[in-house]
Design a protein around this motif. Structure first.
Motif, PDB file in Angstrom:
ATOM      1  N   PHE A 123       1.004  -1.218  -0.042  1.00 36.38           N
ATOM      2  CA  PHE A 123      -0.020  -0.024   0.141  1.00 36.38           C
ATOM      3  C   PHE A 123       0.815   1.395  -0.156  1.00 36.38           C
ATOM      4  O   PHE A 123       2.049   1.003   0.736  1.00 36.38           O
ATOM      5  CB  PHE A 123      -0.771   0.079   1.392  1.00 36.38           C
ATOM      6  CG  PHE A 123      -1.878  -1.068   1.274  1.00 36.38           C
ATOM      7  CD1 PHE A 123      -1.788  -2.408   1.859  1.00 36.38           C
ATOM      8  CD2 PHE A 123      -3.256  -0.596   1.226  1.00 36.38           C
ATOM      9  CE1 PHE A 123      -2.639  -3.496   1.881  1.00 36.38           C
ATOM     10  CE2 PHE A 123      -4.177  -1.733   1.081  1.00 36.38           C
ATOM     11  CZ  PHE A 123      -3.752  -2.996   1.401  1.00 36.38           C
ATOM     12  N   TYR A 179       0.387   5.404   1.065  1.00 37.00           N
ATOM     13  CA  TYR A 179      -0.522   6.436   1.721  1.00 37.00           C
ATOM     14  C   TYR A 179       0.138   7.645   1.545  1.00 37.00           C
ATOM     15  O   TYR A 179       1.332   7.767   1.696  1.00 37.00           O
ATOM     16  CB  TYR A 179      -0.747   6.039   3.265  1.00 37.00           C
ATOM     17  CG  TYR A 179      -1.842   4.966   3.156  1.00 37.00           C
ATOM     18  CD1 TYR A 179      -1.410   3.485   3.386  1.00 37.00           C
ATOM     19  CD2 TYR A 179      -3.221   5.326   3.619  1.00 37.00           C
ATOM     20  CE1 TYR A 179      -2.435   2.764   3.385  1.00 37.00           C
ATOM     21  CE2 TYR A 179      -4.176   4.166   3.764  1.00 37.00           C
ATOM     22  CZ  TYR A 179      -3.692   2.962   3.586  1.00 37.00           C
ATOM     23  OH  TYR A 179      -4.762   1.895   3.949  1.00 37.00           O
ATOM     24  N   PHE A 183      -5.446   6.946   1.496  1.00 40.34           N
ATOM     25  CA  PHE A 183      -5.195   5.832   0.559  1.00 40.34           C
ATOM     26  C   PHE A 183      -4.914   6.383  -0.718  1.00 40.34           C
ATOM     27  O   PHE A 183      -5.474   7.089  -1.242  1.00 40.34           O
ATOM     28  CB  PHE A 183      -6.144   4.949   0.564  1.00 40.34           C
ATOM     29  CG  PHE A 183      -6.037   3.766  -0.135  1.00 40.34           C
ATOM     30  CD1 PHE A 183      -6.745   3.544  -1.417  1.00 40.34           C
ATOM     31  CD2 PHE A 183      -5.402   2.549  -0.157  1.00 40.34           C
ATOM     32  CE1 PHE A 183      -6.755   2.664  -2.314  1.00 40.34           C
ATOM     33  CE2 PHE A 183      -5.258   1.703  -0.951  1.00 40.34           C
ATOM     34  CZ  PHE A 183      -6.036   1.771  -2.253  1.00 40.34           C
ATOM     35  N   TYR A 197      -2.973   0.283  -4.114  1.00 41.69           N
ATOM     36  CA  TYR A 197      -2.613  -1.006  -3.623  1.00 41.69           C
ATOM     37  C   TYR A 197      -2.261  -1.713  -4.828  1.00 41.69           C
ATOM     38  O   TYR A 197      -3.041  -2.059  -5.754  1.00 41.69           O
ATOM     39  CB  TYR A 197      -4.091  -1.620  -2.900  1.00 41.69           C
ATOM     40  CG  TYR A 197      -3.862  -2.961  -2.526  1.00 41.69           C
ATOM     41  CD1 TYR A 197      -4.924  -3.829  -3.019  1.00 41.69           C
ATOM     42  CD2 TYR A 197      -2.933  -3.309  -1.622  1.00 41.69           C
ATOM     43  CE1 TYR A 197      -4.908  -5.203  -2.850  1.00 41.69           C
ATOM     44  CE2 TYR A 197      -3.069  -4.843  -1.406  1.00 41.69           C
ATOM     45  CZ  TYR A 197      -4.083  -5.563  -1.951  1.00 41.69           C
ATOM     46  OH  TYR A 197      -3.908  -7.106  -1.462  1.00 41.69           O
ATOM     47  N   LEU A 200       4.003   7.206   2.671  1.00 48.42           N
ATOM     48  CA  LEU A 200       4.008   5.800   3.564  1.00 48.42           C
ATOM     49  C   LEU A 200       3.847   4.896   2.686  1.00 48.42           C
ATOM     50  O   LEU A 200       2.778   4.723   2.099  1.00 48.42           O
ATOM     51  CB  LEU A 200       3.012   5.936   4.761  1.00 48.42           C
ATOM     52  CG  LEU A 200       3.249   7.131   5.655  1.00 48.42           C
ATOM     53  CD1 LEU A 200       1.988   7.134   6.556  1.00 48.42           C
ATOM     54  CD2 LEU A 200       4.201   7.083   6.304  1.00 48.42           C
ATOM     55  N   ARG A 213       1.477  -5.742   3.678  1.00 51.19           N
ATOM     56  CA  ARG A 213       0.496  -6.689   4.417  1.00 51.19           C
ATOM     57  C   ARG A 213       1.338  -7.981   4.226  1.00 51.19           C
ATOM     58  O   ARG A 213       1.468  -8.394   3.310  1.00 51.19           O
ATOM     59  CB  ARG A 213      -0.562  -6.665   3.945  1.00 51.19           C
ATOM     60  CG  ARG A 213      -1.818  -7.743   5.079  1.00 51.19           C
ATOM     61  CD  ARG A 213      -2.961  -7.264   4.552  1.00 51.19           C
ATOM     62  NE  ARG A 213      -3.462  -7.606   3.336  1.00 51.19           N
ATOM     63  CZ  ARG A 213      -4.525  -7.068   2.622  1.00 51.19           C
ATOM     64  NH1 ARG A 213      -5.143  -6.231   3.220  1.00 51.19           N
ATOM     65  NH2 ARG A 213      -4.762  -7.196   1.677  1.00 51.19           N
ATOM     66  N   ALA A 220      -2.058 -13.903   3.825  1.00 54.63           N
ATOM     67  CA  ALA A 220      -3.551 -13.746   3.674  1.00 54.63           C
ATOM     68  C   ALA A 220      -4.173 -13.570   4.896  1.00 54.63           C
ATOM     69  O   ALA A 220      -5.327 -12.860   5.156  1.00 54.63           O
ATOM     70  CB  ALA A 220      -4.217 -14.745   2.822  1.00 54.63           C
ATOM     71  N   ASN A 221      -3.798 -14.376   5.851  1.00 58.81           N
ATOM     72  CA  ASN A 221      -4.358 -14.352   7.431  1.00 58.81           C
ATOM     73  C   ASN A 221      -3.731 -13.154   8.343  1.00 58.81           C
ATOM     74  O   ASN A 221      -4.013 -13.187   9.582  1.00 58.81           O
ATOM     75  CB  ASN A 221      -4.146 -15.757   8.011  1.00 58.81           C
ATOM     76  CG  ASN A 221      -5.010 -16.771   7.263  1.00 58.81           C
ATOM     77  OD1 ASN A 221      -6.308 -16.143   6.745  1.00 58.81           O
ATOM     78  ND2 ASN A 221      -4.554 -17.637   7.094  1.00 58.81           N
ATOM     79  N   ASP A 222      -2.670 -12.271   7.759  1.00 59.10           N
ATOM     80  CA  ASP A 222      -2.139 -11.392   8.549  1.00 59.10           C
ATOM     81  C   ASP A 222      -2.810  -9.922   8.338  1.00 59.10           C
ATOM     82  O   ASP A 222      -2.675  -9.501   7.089  1.00 59.10           O
ATOM     83  CB  ASP A 222      -0.736 -11.242   8.142  1.00 59.10           C
ATOM     84  CG  ASP A 222       0.257 -10.351   9.037  1.00 59.10           C
ATOM     85  OD1 ASP A 222       1.245 -10.255   9.105  1.00 59.10           O
ATOM     86  OD2 ASP A 222      -0.507  -9.597   9.679  1.00 59.10           O
ATOM     87  N   TYR A 223      -3.403  -9.629   9.180  1.00 56.14           N
ATOM     88  CA  TYR A 223      -4.456  -8.507   9.035  1.00 56.14           C
ATOM     89  C   TYR A 223      -3.685  -7.159   9.327  1.00 56.14           C
ATOM     90  O   TYR A 223      -4.450  -5.960   9.322  1.00 56.14           O
ATOM     91  CB  TYR A 223      -5.853  -8.434   9.598  1.00 56.14           C
ATOM     92  CG  TYR A 223      -6.317  -9.765   9.332  1.00 56.14           C
ATOM     93  CD1 TYR A 223      -6.457 -10.708  10.120  1.00 56.14           C
ATOM     94  CD2 TYR A 223      -6.900 -10.070   8.204  1.00 56.14           C
ATOM     95  CE1 TYR A 223      -6.842 -12.014   9.747  1.00 56.14           C
ATOM     96  CE2 TYR A 223      -7.297 -11.214   7.603  1.00 56.14           C
ATOM     97  CZ  TYR A 223      -7.487 -12.289   8.531  1.00 56.14           C
ATOM     98  OH  TYR A 223      -8.098 -13.582   8.256  1.00 56.14           O
ATOM     99  N   LYS A 224      -2.238  -7.143   9.456  1.00 58.58           N
ATOM    100  CA  LYS A 224      -1.858  -5.867   9.965  1.00 58.58           C
ATOM    101  C   LYS A 224      -0.859  -5.259   8.687  1.00 58.58           C
ATOM    102  O   LYS A 224      -0.574  -6.053   8.074  1.00 58.58           O
ATOM    103  CB  LYS A 224      -0.921  -6.004  11.177  1.00 58.58           C
ATOM    104  CG  LYS A 224       0.264  -6.789  10.762  1.00 58.58           C
ATOM    105  CD  LYS A 224       1.156  -6.887  12.040  1.00 58.58           C
ATOM    106  CE  LYS A 224       2.521  -7.720  11.906  1.00 58.58           C
ATOM    107  NZ  LYS A 224       3.102  -7.991  13.136  1.00 58.58           N
ATOM    108  N   LEU A 225      -0.897  -4.040   8.721  1.00 56.91           N
ATOM    109  CA  LEU A 225       0.084  -3.490   7.907  1.00 56.91           C
ATOM    110  C   LEU A 225       1.376  -2.819   8.651  1.00 56.91           C
ATOM    111  O   LEU A 225       1.428  -2.523   9.549  1.00 56.91           O
ATOM    112  CB  LEU A 225      -0.568  -2.108   7.284  1.00 56.91           C
ATOM    113  CG  LEU A 225      -1.917  -2.370   6.369  1.00 56.91           C
ATOM    114  CD1 LEU A 225      -2.221  -0.760   5.963  1.00 56.91           C
ATOM    115  CD2 LEU A 225      -1.362  -3.300   5.303  1.00 56.91           C
ATOM    116  N   PHE A 249       4.444  -0.369   8.223  1.00 56.67           N
ATOM    117  CA  PHE A 249       4.543   0.724   7.662  1.00 56.67           C
ATOM    118  C   PHE A 249       6.040   0.973   7.716  1.00 56.67           C
ATOM    119  O   PHE A 249       6.896   0.951   8.619  1.00 56.67           O
ATOM    120  CB  PHE A 249       3.966   2.010   8.228  1.00 56.67           C
ATOM    121  CG  PHE A 249       2.525   1.887   7.846  1.00 56.67           C
ATOM    122  CD1 PHE A 249       1.491   1.236   8.600  1.00 56.67           C
ATOM    123  CD2 PHE A 249       2.218   2.858   6.753  1.00 56.67           C
ATOM    124  CE1 PHE A 249       0.136   1.379   8.416  1.00 56.67           C
ATOM    125  CE2 PHE A 249       0.665   3.111   6.632  1.00 56.67           C
ATOM    126  CZ  PHE A 249      -0.238   2.195   7.341  1.00 56.67           C
TER     127      PHE A 249
END
Lengths: 112, 111
Positions: free
Chosen positions: B33, B35, B45, B48, B87, B91, B94-99, B101
């Motif tokens: 991503f 930003y 945003f 992506y 920024l 990620r 697929a099961n990791d929901y944090k970004l 930075f």
């Protein structure tokens, strides 16, 4: 449509106190994440909630906690505040894990 | 763990082009991503990328090479309002929901 709403915008607390911050995601968004932003560390992930369940947690001490309600609104709590907790706390919501994250304007916490 | 690197500062002239590079090393990868964050405001945003290649959105384009762990954000026809921090965030699986930075690149546009 309304964006991500965080309250309060500014907060001043004393060391040792506790604080609760609130985040209302965009309507329909079920995922809410919290980040801490400081000049030295940048944006650091705190935790992420989806449908009231915490799915992921960052490397922060147990003093940092959160929860999500059935309407997807989320709160984070910091207990026994330390000077180093002074930061901008940002909340972000997304429709699902595959979408972009929309950030709120943040809560600027100052601990004195 | 995750390691995201981007330059600290860049300066360019109004109307010019600037390319902000980002390299990442992650234990898994499920998207990159970009930003934009103006001073005192929330990150907004921009783009992506999850597949290799270039994504163009008006004056802004983003590129990703998964094999090289590399991305860039290209800002064309720079305007004064583009002065901001940019920024880069990755990620994990697929099961990791944090970004995770990067520290951000402060771009200053001069007249």
């Amino acid at each position: 449509k309304a964006g991500v709403t965080q309250t309060p915008r500014y907060l001043i607390k004393t060391r040792g106190q506790q604080v609760t911050l609130s985040c209302s995601p965009i309507s329909g968004h079920r995922s809410v994440s919290w980040y801490q932003q400081t000049p030295g560390q940048g944006l650091q992930f705190l935790f992420e909630y989806f449908s009231e369940t915490q799915r992921n947690k960052g490397n922060f001490p147990g003093r940092f906690s959160g929860r999500q309600f059935s309407n997807s609104r989320s709160e984070m709590n910091v207990s026994t505040l330390e000077l180093g907790d002074s930061a901008l706390y940002l909340c972000a919501s997304s429709l699902s894990s595959g979408d972009g994250y929309t950030f709120g304007s943040g809560t600027r916490l100052t601990v004195v | 763990g995750q390691n995201i690197d981007q330059p600290t500062e860049m300066t360019a002239t109004e109307g010019a082009i600037v390319q902000i590079n980002c390299t990442y090393q992650t234990s898994g990868f499920n998207g990159l991503f970009w930003y934009q964050q103006h001073a005192g405001e929330a990150p907004t945003f921009l783009s992506y990328n999850v597949l290799d290649g270039l994504e163009e959105k008006g004056r802004f384009s983003s590129f990703l090479s998964r094999s090289k762990g590399y991305s860039y954000l290209l800002l064309k026809e720079l305007q004064m309002k583009d002065s901001a921090s940019y920024l880069c965030a990755a990620r994990g699986s697929a099961n990791d929901y944090k970004l995770s930075f990067g520290a951000g690149t402060t771009v200053t546009v001069r007249a």
